[in-house]
Design an enzyme around this catalytic site. Structure first.
Site, PDB file in Angstrom:
ATOM      1  N   TYR A 197       0.803  -1.242   0.000  1.00 48.72           N
ATOM      2  CA  TYR A 197       0.000   0.000   0.000  1.00 48.72           C
ATOM      3  C   TYR A 197       0.829   1.281   0.000  1.00 48.72           C
ATOM      4  O   TYR A 197       0.504   2.231   0.701  1.00 48.72           O
ATOM      5  CB  TYR A 197      -0.980   0.004   1.203  1.00 48.72           C
ATOM      6  CG  TYR A 197      -1.489  -1.362   1.557  1.00 48.72           C
ATOM      7  CD1 TYR A 197      -2.271  -2.087   0.653  1.00 48.72           C
ATOM      8  CD2 TYR A 197      -1.164  -1.954   2.769  1.00 48.72           C
ATOM      9  CE1 TYR A 197      -2.726  -3.372   0.967  1.00 48.72           C
ATOM     10  CE2 TYR A 197      -1.606  -3.243   3.087  1.00 48.72           C
ATOM     11  CZ  TYR A 197      -2.381  -3.942   2.184  1.00 48.72           C
ATOM     12  OH  TYR A 197      -2.809  -5.207   2.486  1.00 48.72           O
ATOM     13  N   HIS A 198       1.868   1.333  -0.843  1.00 44.76           N
ATOM     14  CA  HIS A 198       2.726   2.521  -0.906  1.00 44.76           C
ATOM     15  C   HIS A 198       2.894   3.047  -2.331  1.00 44.76           C
ATOM     16  O   HIS A 198       4.021   3.280  -2.777  1.00 44.76           O
ATOM     17  CB  HIS A 198       4.113   2.205  -0.327  1.00 44.76           C
ATOM     18  CG  HIS A 198       4.102   1.775   1.100  1.00 44.76           C
ATOM     19  ND1 HIS A 198       5.111   1.016   1.669  1.00 44.76           N
ATOM     20  CD2 HIS A 198       3.199   1.989   2.094  1.00 44.76           C
ATOM     21  CE1 HIS A 198       4.825   0.784   2.941  1.00 44.76           C
ATOM     22  NE2 HIS A 198       3.676   1.365   3.224  1.00 44.76           N
ATOM     23  N   PRO A 199       1.822   3.280  -3.093  1.00 44.72           N
ATOM     24  CA  PRO A 199       2.004   3.790  -4.462  1.00 44.72           C
ATOM     25  C   PRO A 199       2.504   5.237  -4.447  1.00 44.72           C
ATOM     26  O   PRO A 199       2.071   6.045  -3.623  1.00 44.72           O
ATOM     27  CB  PRO A 199       0.593   3.688  -5.057  1.00 44.72           C
ATOM     28  CG  PRO A 199      -0.325   3.800  -3.884  1.00 44.72           C
ATOM     29  CD  PRO A 199       0.391   3.115  -2.751  1.00 44.72           C
TER      30      PRO A 199
END
Length: 546
Positions: A482-484
């Protein structure tokens, strides 16, 4: 420009209002901007958020992220296109759609990344973004439970706290890491990131401290700050190449707000490039395909998408001390709820990592290239039911992936989710690093300190042993952590979207302020860096307004 001028829109909408600044997106960055830009009491600020207010009870309970993982009332719930490197699977991409954005539904870990990440940004031509430049903004934001020192601040808006759940498994993991040759590190955000230790979290006395809680709540009473929720920005309106207004929809009503000074897009790695493309700023072939008038041919908008991938190892636990056991017992559930209500401690304060580690897969590396998140529970898939057996989880995450993807609108309709392609495991480095990381993690999980707690490895299990089998497991089970980032990348090259002051290149009166401006992904969780970026941006915006 297909009639996308502010004057045209204003003529059709008698209720057009004017503000000094319009901020699109009340996530981690938008909440910081709203607080700092309205602090003088003079500048009028409009903050637009597509989602609702942050009234959902589970937002404020740290472990509530499990309940919000697939809650479409506060979550965009995006999906990638089929990923070639992951056996053609689509990967779920939760993103916050609520006041506080993803800081209201994330895993709460406070990790800044490595000093070298920011020095690399500076070396790529982004003056003012080296570690020495950004450290004061990390400290300005922070209210560190342990107090101020050379690396930490006290008295800032953002509470940063130690764990409030005495979990023996998480402590045993740190000892096991030391036995496997990874030193103990009491502060991942201090002198060096390398080592194993406890994560700190963005919590205050056992409650989530989202950006909405930390930055927006203290500012909400200001008469010059206007907050609109359930307000979906549809497009930015231009006069020539100057951004003048934002058109947004609230319910069935379309409204227009004009900006006297600047429009600040803070909608995240997916929604910021989507809004720019919908507004005519993006790759001209894409805009033409969807009948959108080209304001600026900017091929970099939506390019360079990066994300951290995680691959999990699940262990069966020999003792009934995991969250799985709490969930399986109605009596223990009640006891846990009472403990949290009375003291704000216990399992309900667990973040998306209790302890963890940063290590190198190759001794020749200058800095760690793997992060481990340890959790005292287990499940087949994040966001789904916990296992019926006692279990715990540790995952590896390659910190600096080489793989690059893209974000493209699929339609001129702003309600249509964009096309997300991340291209996980597209390079040899990414594949090798992840496999080596799993092998080192297995060594930790077999170390003496964890032996009293381990029955066996449940997933992937002993049947997966060779490098080829481990890589196949990564393809079958790997997922996002969850780190775009980086879809409106900062830089000086032709594909850079914003300059070092976060102004959209080739456009006046428009900045992007969020994780999408990162020149490349930081070596760790992204929430703390986003807040730093917005703190620094606030100063630059106010300086430029003088």
């Amino acid at each position: 420009m297909n009639g996308t001028t502010a004057s045209h829109a204003s003529g059709n909408n008698a209720s057009t209002l004017e503000y000094d600044y319009i901020i699109v997106g009340a996530g981690s960055a938008g909440c910081v901007l709203a607080n700092r830009l309205s602090a003088d009491g003079k500048s009028s600020v409009l903050l637009l958020e597509a989602g609702p207010k942050d009234t959902n009870l589970w937002i404020h309970v740290p472990l509530g992220y499990g309940k919000l993982f697939k809650d479409k009332t506060v979550n965009w719930m995006y999906q990638t296109e089929p990923e070639p490197g992951l056996d053609g699977r689509s990967v779920f991409q939760p993103r916050g759609k609520v006041l506080g954005g993803s800081s209201s539904i994330n895993g709460l870990l406070y990790v800044r990344g490595q000093h070298q990440d920011y020095d690399r940004w500076r070396q790529r031509g982004n003056a003012g973004w080296g570690y020495d430049d950004v450290l004061p903004y990390f400290k300005k934001a922070e209210n560190q439970q342990r107090g101020a020192d050379d690396f930490h601040g006290a008295g800032g808006p953002l509470p940063v706290s130690d764990s409030r759940h005495a979990d023996p498994l998480s402590g045993a993991f740190i000892t096991a890491a030391a036995e496997a040759g990874i030193p103990t590190n009491p502060d991942f955000n201090g002198v060096s990131q390398e080592g194993a230790g406890w994560f700190q979290t963005t919590t205050q006395r056992g409650r989530r401290a989202s950006a909405a809680f930390s930055y927006l709540r203290p500012a909400r009473g200001r008469s010059n700050l206007h907050i609109e929720t359930s307000a979906l920005a549809q497009r930015i309106l231009f006069e020539g190449r100057r951004a003048r207004a934002v058109e947004y929809r609230q319910g069935s009503t379309v409204k227009t707000a004009r900006a006297r000074r600047e429009i600040l897009v803070s909608s995240g790695a997916y929604n910021s490039p989507q809004l720019l493309q919908l507004s005519g700023v993006g790759p001209s072939d894409l805009l033409n395909k969807h009948g959108i008038g080209v304001v600026l041919d900017a091929p970099g908008v939506g390019s360079d998408l990066q994300d951290h991938m995680q691959v999990r190892i699940v262990m069966r636990c020999a003792k009934k001390i995991t969250l799985n056991d709490v969930v399986a017992s109605p009596v223990r559930q009640i006891m846990t709820g009472v403990q949290y209500a009375l003291s704000r401690t216990g399992p309900l304060t667990i973040a998306a990592g209790t302890s963890g580690a940063f290590f190198k897969t190759n001794p020749r590396l200058a800095t760690p290239d793997i992060q481990v998140h340890f959790l005292p529970f287990s499940t087949d898939k994040m966001g789904e039911k916990l296992h019926a057996f006692s279990g715990f989880t540790a995952s590896v995450c390659q910190l600096r992936p080489e793989s690059r993807g893209s974000l493209r609108i699929k339609s001129a309709d702003p309600t249509v989710p964009p096309e997300i392609r991340i291209n996980y495991l597209a390079t040899e480095t990414d594949r090798t690093t992840t496999v080596e990381g799993l092998k080192i993690l297995r060594n930790i999980l077999r170390a003496p300190a964890l032996k009293p707690y381990v029955v066996d490895e449940y997933d992937p299990g002993p049947k997966v042993a060779t490098d080829e089998e481990l890589l196949a497991y990564c393809r079958q089970r790997g997922s996002t952590i969850y780190h775009p980032t980086s879809t409106c990348r900062m830089g000086n090259d032709p594909l850079a979207v914003v300059d070092q002051r976060l102004r959209v290149r080739g456009i006046e009166g428009l900045r992007v302020v969020d994780c999408s401006v990162m020149p490349d992904l930081v070596s760790g969780n992204t929430n703390a860096p986003v807040i730093m970026i917005a703190e620094k941006a606030s100063d630059m915006i106010l300086e430029d307004a003088r």
